[in-house]
Design an enzyme around this catalytic site. Structure first.
Site, PDB file in Angstrom:
ATOM      1  N   SER A 219      35.897  38.919  31.888  1.00 21.92           N
ATOM      2  CA  SER A 219      36.914  39.272  32.877  1.00 21.92           C
ATOM      3  C   SER A 219      37.904  38.146  33.137  1.00 21.92           C
ATOM      4  CB  SER A 219      36.255  39.689  34.194  1.00 21.92           C
ATOM      5  OG  SER A 219      35.353  40.740  33.995  1.00 21.92           O
ATOM      6  N   HIS A 272      38.140  35.537  37.973  1.00 22.80           N
ATOM      7  CA  HIS A 272      39.304  36.409  37.813  1.00 22.80           C
ATOM      8  C   HIS A 272      40.585  35.699  38.248  1.00 22.80           C
ATOM      9  CE1 HIS A 272      36.691  40.316  38.137  1.00 22.80           C
ATOM     10  NE2 HIS A 272      36.366  39.544  37.112  1.00 22.80           N
TER      11      HIS A 272
END
Length: 293
Positions: A219, A272
């Site tokens: 991610s 992220h």
């Protein structure tokens, strides 16, 4: 068969070959609605080649990548109507979109495919009973030190290749294939490798400092690709590498949901955010610094 003045064919370059005339015509009409000259020519193996000017190849390739994901979108049919060439698509037309070679392999370069495959091999190995062994091998350092790094350097990026669920890996590898493939095709292998390594290291290290070593997934790298394509497209739109505002908005909204703890799963929010920031900065560096060298 052609779509446009045949005498200009010598000045155009082949963009892509598709099997069905309706699909080729629909996309050709859309390119022309964007001001990009496009022509069709029947190929010897019963397909159709779309031609466009050499200086518009990158932009047209990016548009085709978006087209194959949503060929039924209203804007494509509207472009056909505007040129008085309505095109009706049926399920038989989309052999193109079920053809593995033309859709999956053609979009992605070797770096994109290798990382994609590694993620899935690790995940399938986990599903077959080796989850703990694989996680122990790829897990970020329980205690970060120079000796630990020298003894096992793969752990610095290792967590990026380990995923915990089907939803987790499908989401990450889908975006890796789409964005990573576009970057590799447009800017080359070295650019994608640099983004992968830098964003994996930055996001993994940041997540470790916040929550320890119990995390995994691509991610952070995916958000770096989002940031890179977003800002590169803003700074150098002529290269044809871009991400639509709705997609950027959706992914940023997803990022915010993670920070306010509204998602039903545990999310590596720090990875992220740092991935996104590193991708944006790498885009700025690529356009503003490397372009001048």
């Amino acid at each position: 068969m052609t779509n446009g003045p045949a005498e200009n064919m010598d000045t155009l370059q082949p963009l892509v070959q598709v099997k069905d005339h309706n699909i080729a015509l629909l996309f050709s009409n859309y390119l022309q609605s964007l001001g990009i000259q496009a022509q069709l020519k029947a190929s010897e193996d019963q397909g159709y080649i779309i031609y466009c000017p050499e200086d518009k190849i990158c932009q047209a390739k990016a548009e085709f990548d978006a087209f194959i994901l949503q060929p039924y979108a209203d804007k494509y049919q509207q472009a056909a109507w505007d040129r008085s060439e309505a095109v009706t698509l049926n399920s038989d037309d989309f052999s193109l979109f079920t053809n593995f070679k033309e859709n999956f392999l053609a979009h992605a370069g070797i770096v994109t495919l290798v990382v994609f495959s590694l993620c899935w091999l690790v995940f399938l190995g986990s599903e077959l009973g080796w989850a703990q062994q694989l996680f122990n091998t790829l897990q970020f350092y329980p205690q970060l030190s120079l000796n630990a790094f020298l003894a096992d350097p793969i752990r610095l990026i290792g967590p990026a290749f380990f995923h915990f669920s089907w939803l987790h890996i499908v989401f990450n590898t889908m975006w890796w294939w789409q964005l990573g493939g576009s970057i590799e095709k447009t800017l080359g292998k070295a650019t994608l490798i640099n983004i992968l390594l830098i964003s994996a290291i930055v996001s993994n290290l940041g997540q470790f400092l916040v929550s320890g070593s119990n995390f995994g997934g691509l991610s952070g790298v995916v958000y770096a690709l989002v940031g890179f394509v977003w800002w590169f497209g803003y700074l150098a739109p002529e290269r044809g590498l871009s991400l639509s505002k709705p997609i950027v908005g959706f992914l940023l909204f997803w990022l915010v949901l993670g920070f306010v703890d509204l998602l039903p799963v545990n999310v590596a929010n720090t990875a992220h955010l740092l991935g996104l920031l590193s991708g944006c900065l790498l885009a700025v560096f690529t356009v503003k610094v490397i372009k001048k060298l």
